[in-house]
Design a protein around this motif. Sequence first.
Motif, mmCIF file in Angstrom:
data_model
loop_
_atom_site.group_PDB
_atom_site.id
_atom_site.type_symbol
_atom_site.label_atom_id
_atom_site.label_comp_id
_atom_site.label_asym_id
_atom_site.label_seq_id
_atom_site.Cartn_x
_atom_site.Cartn_y
_atom_site.Cartn_z
ATOM 1 N N LEU A 1 29.438 -11.319 42.265
ATOM 2 C CA LEU A 1 28.958 -12.447 43.075
ATOM 3 C C LEU A 1 27.992 -13.278 42.244
ATOM 4 C CD1 LEU A 1 28.747 -13.962 45.775
ATOM 5 C CD2 LEU A 1 26.875 -12.400 46.403
ATOM 6 N N GLU A 2 28.297 -14.574 42.120
ATOM 7 C CA GLU A 2 27.434 -15.513 41.404
ATOM 8 C C GLU A 2 27.221 -16.730 42.291
ATOM 9 O OE1 GLU A 2 27.266 -18.126 37.227
ATOM 10 O OE2 GLU A 2 28.801 -16.562 37.515
ATOM 11 N N VAL A 3 25.968 -17.011 42.644
ATOM 12 C CA VAL A 3 25.674 -18.099 43.568
ATOM 13 C C VAL A 3 24.558 -18.980 43.008
ATOM 14 C CG1 VAL A 3 26.440 -16.821 45.596
ATOM 15 C CG2 VAL A 3 24.064 -16.669 44.889
ATOM 16 N N GLN A 4 24.682 -20.284 43.249
ATOM 17 C CA GLN A 4 23.688 -21.268 42.834
ATOM 18 C C GLN A 4 23.519 -22.281 43.956
ATOM 19 O OE1 GLN A 4 21.486 -22.857 40.934
ATOM 20 N NE2 GLN A 4 21.911 -24.864 41.806
ATOM 21 N N GLY A 5 22.250 -22.545 44.323
ATOM 22 C CA GLY A 5 21.969 -23.579 45.307
ATOM 23 C C GLY A 5 21.706 -23.072 46.712
ATOM 24 N N PHE A 6 21.445 -21.772 46.868
ATOM 25 C CA PHE A 6 21.224 -21.207 48.198
ATOM 26 C C PHE A 6 19.783 -20.701 48.321
ATOM 27 C CE2 PHE A 6 25.732 -20.851 47.418
ATOM 28 C CZ PHE A 6 26.294 -21.271 48.619
ATOM 29 N N SER A 7 19.189 -20.947 49.466
ATOM 30 C CA SER A 7 17.831 -20.448 49.726
ATOM 31 C C SER A 7 17.862 -19.134 50.487
ATOM 32 C CB SER A 7 17.031 -21.478 50.517
ATOM 33 O OG SER A 7 17.647 -21.736 51.775
ATOM 34 N N GLY A 8 18.891 -18.934 51.273
ATOM 35 C CA GLY A 8 19.054 -17.698 52.029
ATOM 36 C C GLY A 8 20.426 -17.106 51.777
ATOM 37 N N ILE A 9 20.484 -15.799 51.506
ATOM 38 C CA ILE A 9 21.753 -15.141 51.179
ATOM 39 C C ILE A 9 21.817 -13.811 51.923
ATOM 40 C CG2 ILE A 9 23.220 -14.218 49.340
ATOM 41 C CD1 ILE A 9 21.591 -15.993 47.389
ATOM 42 N N ARG A 10 22.950 -13.586 52.568
ATOM 43 C CA ARG A 10 23.162 -12.329 53.289
ATOM 44 C C ARG A 10 24.505 -11.741 52.889
ATOM 45 N NH1 ARG A 10 25.469 -10.592 58.270
ATOM 46 N NH2 ARG A 10 24.423 -8.699 59.037
ATOM 47 N N VAL A 11 24.474 -10.511 52.359
ATOM 48 C CA VAL A 11 25.699 -9.801 51.966
ATOM 49 C C VAL A 11 25.557 -8.369 52.477
ATOM 50 C CG1 VAL A 11 27.266 -9.205 50.076
ATOM 51 C CG2 VAL A 11 25.791 -11.220 49.872
ATOM 52 N N PRO A 12 26.044 -8.093 53.668
ATOM 53 C CA PRO A 12 25.773 -6.788 54.278
ATOM 54 C C PRO A 12 26.523 -5.613 53.662
ATOM 55 C CG PRO A 12 27.177 -8.120 55.706
ATOM 56 C CD PRO A 12 26.756 -9.004 54.585
ATOM 57 N N VAL A 13 27.735 -5.867 53.105
ATOM 58 C CA VAL A 13 28.548 -4.771 52.560
ATOM 59 C C VAL A 13 28.606 -4.921 51.042
ATOM 60 C CG1 VAL A 13 30.742 -3.559 52.666
ATOM 61 C CG2 VAL A 13 29.916 -4.810 54.670
ATOM 62 N N THR A 14 28.028 -3.956 50.329
ATOM 63 C CA THR A 14 27.862 -4.117 48.878
ATOM 64 C C THR A 14 28.187 -2.845 48.087
ATOM 65 O OG1 THR A 14 25.530 -3.529 49.121
ATOM 66 C CG2 THR A 14 26.066 -5.875 49.138
ATOM 67 N N GLN A 15 28.963 -1.934 48.640
ATOM 68 C CA GLN A 15 29.130 -0.653 47.960
ATOM 69 C C GLN A 15 29.871 -0.759 46.633
ATOM 70 O OE1 GLN A 15 30.553 -1.445 50.892
ATOM 71 N NE2 GLN A 15 32.438 -0.296 51.289
ATOM 72 N N PHE A 16 30.634 -1.859 46.405
ATOM 73 C CA PHE A 16 31.360 -2.026 45.144
ATOM 74 C C PHE A 16 30.774 -3.125 44.262
ATOM 75 C CE2 PHE A 16 34.703 -0.380 48.092
ATOM 76 C CZ PHE A 16 34.903 0.839 47.453
ATOM 77 N N ALA B 1 14.915 -16.008 51.847
ATOM 78 C CA ALA B 1 15.405 -14.885 52.646
ATOM 79 C C ALA B 1 16.641 -14.262 52.006
ATOM 80 C CB ALA B 1 15.740 -15.362 54.054
ATOM 81 N N LEU B 2 16.541 -12.985 51.655
ATOM 82 C CA LEU B 2 17.660 -12.239 51.069
ATOM 83 C C LEU B 2 17.904 -10.988 51.892
ATOM 84 C CD1 LEU B 2 16.794 -12.471 47.259
ATOM 85 C CD2 LEU B 2 18.347 -13.925 48.563
ATOM 86 N N ASP B 3 19.186 -10.687 52.121
ATOM 87 C CA ASP B 3 19.544 -9.514 52.911
ATOM 88 C C ASP B 3 20.821 -8.915 52.319
ATOM 89 O OD1 ASP B 3 19.943 -7.568 54.778
ATOM 90 O OD2 ASP B 3 20.448 -8.921 56.425
ATOM 91 N N PHE B 4 20.680 -7.809 51.616
ATOM 92 C CA PHE B 4 21.811 -7.142 50.983
ATOM 93 C C PHE B 4 21.903 -5.704 51.473
ATOM 94 C CE2 PHE B 4 21.149 -10.638 48.156
ATOM 95 C CZ PHE B 4 22.383 -10.901 47.564
ATOM 96 N N GLY B 5 23.129 -5.179 51.434
ATOM 97 C CA GLY B 5 23.296 -3.752 51.662
ATOM 98 C C GLY B 5 22.803 -2.980 50.450
#
Length: 392
Positions: free
Chosen positions: A219-234, A249-253
């Motif tokens: 995952l490569e992201v540019q230009g976001f202030s808030g990011i949510r990725v709940p499923v991240t096992q891989f 605001a960041l929210d990752f598994g």
Amino acid sequence: MDFLPDAIVPCILVYVTNAKDVASASCVSKRWKESIPYLNKLVFTRNIFDDVKRFSPDDIIGHMVSSINKLEELVVYCPFSGSGLASWLSLAGHSLRKLELKMDDNLVDMNSCSRKLDSIGAATNLESLKLWGVNMTRGPKWHTFHKLRNLEIVGAVTDDSNLHAALMACPNLSNLLLLGCEGLTDVFIELPHLEKCKLDFNGLGKCSLTVNSPKLQHLEVQGFSGIRVPVTQFLRDLIISNTAGRVGALDFGKLVALESLEMRGVQWCWSAIHYMLQLASEVKHLLMKVEFTGDFDALQPFPEIDIVDFFNSHPKLTKFEIHGAMFAALCQRNSLRNVDSRFTIPFLEEVVVTVRSPLNAEQKMSTLGVSNQLWKETEEDENKNSSDEEQP
């Protein structure tokens, strides 16, 4: 050409894809002209029709497309109309596997923009679709692309709902690339087979993003202030950047598989930095090139960071890259003056420090000197322990 063995001709055809070369080669011999229907790829370059006045580009492209029995890949960088595209895809849409179009859309003729996008729906067996310069201010009328695995859009004007509608027509994507997109505020991506995702959006850097893809690996992201990725096992590789706004605001598994983390941008909230560093405790490659912190618009310096605690919290680091301002903050607690003899950085192989400002130069150089001495001592201890183990 007339005397070439039959087995050689297909090998040559693989390398003849430029439409101008194909047209010229058809005049070389009867054997070559008869081989044209067996081509599987055509490329129409940007300026291919600059010297052609007698026929329209749409007609020429249509004639060449119709002369091929099973066209699998079509690349069109030259100007074309929506009706022309619809005509070509009605002829070859059933066999096309890869389609790449430079749309050159603008806001003047909205009907032409919509016709071009809608026409793509005729290529129902596409596996890869690449679009350049897209006006998607109305959702495309696409049926489901069940076989589409790769979608790349570069330079698009759209909004949240229309982008979402386009992605919903591509439920089996494994690779998604969206670059230079404008008009988006709240992006939601739910693709069950997505493995690689790169998003680079223009604007003030205040977009929010939610990605719900259980197979996501990069995952490569540019230009976001808030990011949510709940499923991240891989998830193995994660790059977060914001050159225009503030990452908050960041929210990752749980990042149990993460090997590489890059944090870039002008300003990050310290809570966001601290959150990612806690989650990425097993990371091997860590890059931190953030210039300032602060929860509001005012740019603030970084708080004190204990370098010993930092490396103890990331024991598997092999490569560490850091911006000068953050690096200077690593030693503000003077923790290196009383280092426990058992402290080691066992796997660290490479450190890159980028210093672009003379501010706090003395502190930065002092930190670098002390840290360098520490790393040398750590390396000497490891070498000594290794030699002791080798002795009988």
